[in-house]
Design an enzyme around this catalytic site. Structure first.
Site, PDB file in Angstrom:
ATOM      1  N   ALA A  29      75.182  21.319  33.798  1.00  0.00           N
ATOM      2  CA  ALA A  29      76.508  20.703  33.805  1.00  0.00           C
ATOM      3  C   ALA A  29      76.698  19.720  34.971  1.00  0.00           C
ATOM      4  O   ALA A  29      77.450  18.751  34.850  1.00  0.00           O
ATOM      5  CB  ALA A  29      77.573  21.791  33.858  1.00  0.00           C
ATOM      6  N   PHE A  40      81.057  24.287  35.351  1.00  0.00           N
ATOM      7  CA  PHE A  40      81.749  25.566  35.229  1.00  0.00           C
ATOM      8  C   PHE A  40      82.091  26.184  36.579  1.00  0.00           C
ATOM      9  O   PHE A  40      83.155  26.737  36.767  1.00  0.00           O
ATOM     10  CB  PHE A  40      80.868  26.560  34.441  1.00  0.00           C
ATOM     11  CG  PHE A  40      80.970  26.391  32.951  1.00  0.00           C
ATOM     12  CD1 PHE A  40      81.959  25.614  32.378  1.00  0.00           C
ATOM     13  CD2 PHE A  40      80.075  27.038  32.120  1.00  0.00           C
ATOM     14  CE1 PHE A  40      82.050  25.459  31.006  1.00  0.00           C
ATOM     15  CE2 PHE A  40      80.155  26.901  30.735  1.00  0.00           C
ATOM     16  CZ  PHE A  40      81.136  26.109  30.185  1.00  0.00           C
ATOM     17  N   ARG A  41      81.120  26.101  37.494  1.00  0.00           N
ATOM     18  CA  ARG A  41      81.229  26.959  38.674  1.00  0.00           C
ATOM     19  C   ARG A  41      81.612  26.260  39.966  1.00  0.00           C
ATOM     20  O   ARG A  41      81.944  26.925  40.939  1.00  0.00           O
ATOM     21  CB  ARG A  41      79.904  27.712  38.873  1.00  0.00           C
ATOM     22  CG  ARG A  41      79.666  28.696  37.762  1.00  0.00           C
ATOM     23  CD  ARG A  41      78.255  29.286  37.804  1.00  0.00           C
ATOM     24  NE  ARG A  41      78.110  30.267  36.745  1.00  0.00           N
ATOM     25  CZ  ARG A  41      77.916  29.958  35.456  1.00  0.00           C
ATOM     26  NH1 ARG A  41      77.821  28.715  35.079  1.00  0.00           N
ATOM     27  NH2 ARG A  41      77.809  30.912  34.549  1.00  0.00           N
ATOM     28  N   GLN A 107      71.034  22.115  29.232  1.00  0.00           N
ATOM     29  CA  GLN A 107      72.014  23.163  28.961  1.00  0.00           C
ATOM     30  C   GLN A 107      73.316  22.545  28.456  1.00  0.00           C
ATOM     31  O   GLN A 107      74.239  23.258  28.110  1.00  0.00           O
ATOM     32  CB  GLN A 107      72.327  23.934  30.252  1.00  0.00           C
ATOM     33  CG  GLN A 107      71.162  24.704  30.820  1.00  0.00           C
ATOM     34  CD  GLN A 107      71.530  25.321  32.158  1.00  0.00           C
ATOM     35  OE1 GLN A 107      71.339  24.725  33.210  1.00  0.00           O
ATOM     36  NE2 GLN A 107      72.079  26.507  32.123  1.00  0.00           N
ATOM     37  N   ILE A 109      76.097  20.201  26.344  1.00  0.00           N
ATOM     38  CA  ILE A 109      76.451  20.055  24.930  1.00  0.00           C
ATOM     39  C   ILE A 109      77.139  18.706  24.713  1.00  0.00           C
ATOM     40  O   ILE A 109      77.758  18.483  23.687  1.00  0.00           O
ATOM     41  CB  ILE A 109      77.388  21.217  24.505  1.00  0.00           C
ATOM     42  CG1 ILE A 109      78.634  21.252  25.401  1.00  0.00           C
ATOM     43  CG2 ILE A 109      76.660  22.539  24.577  1.00  0.00           C
ATOM     44  CD1 ILE A 109      79.672  22.288  24.961  1.00  0.00           C
ATOM     45  N   ASP A 110      77.029  17.818  25.729  1.00  0.00           N
ATOM     46  CA  ASP A 110      77.871  16.614  25.723  1.00  0.00           C
ATOM     47  C   ASP A 110      77.218  15.375  25.114  1.00  0.00           C
ATOM     48  O   ASP A 110      77.845  14.308  25.071  1.00  0.00           O
ATOM     49  CB  ASP A 110      78.354  16.309  27.155  1.00  0.00           C
ATOM     50  CG  ASP A 110      77.204  16.176  28.144  1.00  0.00           C
ATOM     51  OD1 ASP A 110      76.087  15.795  27.743  1.00  0.00           O
ATOM     52  OD2 ASP A 110      77.419  16.457  29.340  1.00  0.00           O
ATOM     53  N   HIS A 127      71.941  24.868  24.324  1.00  0.00           N
ATOM     54  CA  HIS A 127      73.264  25.425  24.016  1.00  0.00           C
ATOM     55  C   HIS A 127      74.010  24.646  22.932  1.00  0.00           C
ATOM     56  O   HIS A 127      75.233  24.722  22.854  1.00  0.00           O
ATOM     57  CB  HIS A 127      74.108  25.502  25.304  1.00  0.00           C
ATOM     58  CG  HIS A 127      73.521  26.420  26.329  1.00  0.00           C
ATOM     59  ND1 HIS A 127      73.824  26.368  27.674  1.00  0.00           N
ATOM     60  CD2 HIS A 127      72.628  27.425  26.206  1.00  0.00           C
ATOM     61  CE1 HIS A 127      73.141  27.293  28.326  1.00  0.00           C
ATOM     62  NE2 HIS A 127      72.401  27.947  27.461  1.00  0.00           N
ATOM     63  N   CYS A 160      85.954  25.467   6.222  1.00  0.00           N
ATOM     64  CA  CYS A 160      84.986  24.622   5.508  1.00  0.00           C
ATOM     65  C   CYS A 160      85.616  24.120   4.220  1.00  0.00           C
ATOM     66  O   CYS A 160      86.112  24.916   3.405  1.00  0.00           O
ATOM     67  CB  CYS A 160      83.733  25.438   5.219  1.00  0.00           C
ATOM     68  SG  CYS A 160      82.520  24.557   4.228  1.00  0.00           S
TER      69      CYS A 160
HETATM   70  P1  NAD Z   1      77.053  25.203  36.650  1.00  0.00           P
HETATM   71  O1  NAD Z   1      78.450  24.809  36.412  1.00  0.00           O
HETATM   72  O2  NAD Z   1      76.725  26.622  36.809  1.00  0.00           O
HETATM   73  O3  NAD Z   1      76.474  24.442  37.928  1.00  0.00           O
HETATM   74  C1  NAD Z   1      76.462  23.085  38.073  1.00  0.00           C
HETATM   75  C2  NAD Z   1      75.627  22.739  39.315  1.00  0.00           C
HETATM   76  O4  NAD Z   1      75.621  21.327  39.451  1.00  0.00           O
HETATM   77  C3  NAD Z   1      76.177  23.313  40.617  1.00  0.00           C
HETATM   78  O5  NAD Z   1      75.124  23.915  41.345  1.00  0.00           O
HETATM   79  C4  NAD Z   1      76.735  22.092  41.379  1.00  0.00           C
HETATM   80  O6  NAD Z   1      76.549  22.175  42.759  1.00  0.00           O
HETATM   81  C5  NAD Z   1      75.884  20.980  40.807  1.00  0.00           C
HETATM   82  N1  NAD Z   1      76.544  19.680  40.760  1.00  0.00           N
HETATM   83  C6  NAD Z   1      77.836  19.394  40.416  1.00  0.00           C
HETATM   84  N2  NAD Z   1      78.039  18.064  40.452  1.00  0.00           N
HETATM   85  C7  NAD Z   1      76.852  17.498  40.823  1.00  0.00           C
HETATM   86  C8  NAD Z   1      76.427  16.160  41.037  1.00  0.00           C
HETATM   87  N3  NAD Z   1      77.251  15.118  40.900  1.00  0.00           N
HETATM   88  N4  NAD Z   1      75.141  15.958  41.400  1.00  0.00           N
HETATM   89  C9  NAD Z   1      74.276  16.992  41.580  1.00  0.00           C
HETATM   90  N5  NAD Z   1      74.635  18.282  41.402  1.00  0.00           N
HETATM   91  C10 NAD Z   1      75.901  18.526  41.017  1.00  0.00           C
HETATM   92  O7  NAD Z   1      76.220  24.562  35.511  1.00  0.00           O
HETATM   93  P2  NAD Z   1      74.957  25.092  34.795  1.00  0.00           P
HETATM   94  O8  NAD Z   1      74.054  25.815  35.720  1.00  0.00           O
HETATM   95  O9  NAD Z   1      74.421  23.937  34.088  1.00  0.00           O
HETATM   96  O10 NAD Z   1      75.473  26.206  33.761  1.00  0.00           O
HETATM   97  C11 NAD Z   1      76.710  26.248  33.163  1.00  0.00           C
HETATM   98  C12 NAD Z   1      76.702  26.238  31.649  1.00  0.00           C
HETATM   99  O11 NAD Z   1      77.827  25.495  31.286  1.00  0.00           O
HETATM  100  C13 NAD Z   1      75.605  25.530  30.993  1.00  0.00           C
HETATM  101  O12 NAD Z   1      74.881  26.449  30.315  1.00  0.00           O
HETATM  102  C14 NAD Z   1      76.207  24.523  29.999  1.00  0.00           C
HETATM  103  O13 NAD Z   1      75.922  24.926  28.683  1.00  0.00           O
HETATM  104  C15 NAD Z   1      77.660  24.663  30.158  1.00  0.00           C
HETATM  105  N6  NAD Z   1      78.445  23.452  30.440  1.00  0.00           N
HETATM  106  C16 NAD Z   1      78.118  22.258  29.900  1.00  0.00           C
HETATM  107  C17 NAD Z   1      78.862  21.130  30.201  1.00  0.00           C
HETATM  108  C18 NAD Z   1      78.458  19.815  29.595  1.00  0.00           C
HETATM  109  O14 NAD Z   1      77.954  19.783  28.476  1.00  0.00           O
HETATM  110  N7  NAD Z   1      78.657  18.704  30.304  1.00  0.00           N
HETATM  111  C19 NAD Z   1      79.942  21.212  31.073  1.00  0.00           C
HETATM  112  C20 NAD Z   1      80.267  22.457  31.607  1.00  0.00           C
HETATM  113  C21 NAD Z   1      79.498  23.567  31.292  1.00  0.00           C
END
Ligand code: NAD
Length: 261
Positions: A29, A40-41, A107, A109-110, A127, A160
Site C-alpha cells: 500500500a 492501512f497502518r 498486495q 488492488i488499485d 489480493h 447479479c
Molecule cells: P501497510 O499499510 O501495512 O504498510 C504500508 C507501508 O508503506 C508502511 O510501512 C509505510 O511506512 C510505507 N509507506 C507509506 N507511504 C510510503 C511512501 N510514500 N514511500 C515509501 N513507503 C511508504 O501496507 P501493506 O504492508 O502493503 O499491507 C496492507 C494491505 O492493505 C495490503 O495487503 C493491501 O492489500 C491493502 N491495501 C491496498 C491499498 C491499495 O491498493 N492501494 C491501499 C491500502 C491497503
C-alpha cells in the site's frame, strides 16, 4: 538520512539492478500513498477511519447489514478509482520498458501498475483488483465502474443481473483464501529471481509477506524502499527509508545513466 548516504544507497541499488537478469518488484500500500490512496497502518491510514473487523468475508456473505455497509463504503470511494500512477509506479514501468523487469507482485488492488504501463500478465495481484466485481453464484464479472453507477443511483446491495446471485468486489477480504494460481506463480518467481525489490510494505501481511522470505532463502538479493522499518531489513543488501516516488525515480535514472540510455 543525509544526502550523500542516500546517493550512495541509490547508486548501490542501481548497480544491483544493472547486474540483475531476473528482477522481481514487490509492492504494498505504501507505493500508492503518493497517489493519494492511504495505506492501512501509517498515521492517517485506513484503519484509523474504519474497523478491520467490518471487512471480513464471513460478515460480507452472512449479513445483509454488513454488505450494505461495505458497498456504501465502496460507493464513497474507499479506494478512489480516480487515482493515477505516481513517480514510483512510473519508474517501475520504465524498468519494464528497459527490459529489466521479470514481474511485479503486488498486495495492492488499485490497478496503478497497469495504468503506469506494466502489462497485465506481468502483474501478480495477490489480493485481487478493484476494477471488477464478481457474482459468487455464477462467476460473472462486472466492471466496477458499472456497479458503482448502480450504487450511485441508489441500489444499496447490488446483485447479479444474470442470476440474482450475490455480488462481491473482486478483492481478497480478510479471512478469504488468496487466489491459489497467483500465489503459486508469485512464490515461484520470488524464488527464481536474482534481485527482489520491496516497495512500500510493512511485510507483516501473510501469505504475501512470504514472498521476500522465499526470495532470501533462495539466495536472492534484496532491496527495501520503505518509510518505516520491516522485519526483513536485516536481510537486505540495501535499505532506503525514504519516499518511494523520489527514491525509485533516482534509482531508475541512475540505471539509465550508467547503462548509457
Ligand atoms: P501497510 O499499510 O501495512 O504498510 C504500508 C507501508 O508503506 C508502511 O510501512 C509505510 O511506512 C510505507 N509507506 C507509506 N507511504 C510510503 C511512501 N510514500 N514511500 C515509501 N513507503 C511508504 O501496507 P501493506 O504492508 O502493503 O499491507 C496492507 C494491505 O492493505 C495490503 O495487503 C493491501 O492489500 C491493502 N491495501 C491496498 C491499498 C491499495 O491498493 N492501494 C491501499 C491500502 C491497503
Amino acid at each position: 538520512m543525509n544526502g550523500s548516504d542516500l546517493k550512495m544507497l541509490v547508486a548501490e541499488a542501481a548497480d544491483l539492478i544493472l547486474s540483475s537478469n531476473k528482477l522481481v518488484v514487490f509492492t504494498g500500500a505504501g507505493i500508492s500513498t503518493e497517489s493519494g490512496i492511504p495505506d492501512f497502518r501509517s498515521p492517517g491510514g485506513i484503519w484509523e477511519r474504519f474497523d478491520p473487523d467490518d471487512f471480513t468475508y464471513s460478515k460480507f456473505i452472512s449479513s445483509k447489514d454488513s454488505r450494505r455497509m461495505q458497498w456504501n463504503l465502496f460507493r464513497e470511494g474507499l479506494l478512489s478509482d480516480k487515482a493515477v500512477p505516481n513517480a514510483a509506479h512510473i519508474a517501475i514501468a520504465d524498468l519494464y520498458k528497459m527490459g529489466r523487469l521479470d514481474c511485479v507482485i503486488t498486495q495492492n488492488i488499485d490497478n496503478l501498475h497497469q495504468k503506469a504501463g506494466v502489462p497485465d500478465d506481468m502483474v501478480y495481484e495477490l489480493h485481487g483488483n478493484m476494477k471488477w466485481a464478481r457474482c459468487l453464484e455464477c462467476g460473472r464479472r462486472y466492471p466496477f465502474e458499472e456497479i458503482k453507477g448502480r450504487l450511485e443511483q441508489g441500489e444499496e446491495i447490488p446483485d447479479c443481473i444474470a442470476c440474482r446471485g450475490m455480488l462481491k468486489p473482486d478483492i481478497v477480504m480478510f479471512e478469504e483464501q488468496l487466489p491459489v494460481d497467483v500465489l503459486e506463480e508469485a512464490g515461484y518467481r520470488s524464488m527464481a529471481a536474482d534481485l527482489f525489490i520491496v516497495i512500500g510494505s510493512t511485510l507483516t501481511v501473510y501469505p504475501a509477506a512470504y514472498m521476500p522470505i522465499y526470495a532470501v532463502r533462495s539466495g536472492v538479493k534484496l532491496i527495501i524502499v520503505n518509510l518505516s522499518n520491516t522485519p526483513m531489513d536485516r536481510h537486505a543488501a540495501v535499505v532506503i527509508n525514504e519516499k518511494a516516488g523520489d527514491t525509485m525515480t533516482s534509482i531508475v535514472q541512475t540505471v539509465q545513466e550508467k547503462s548509457g540510455l
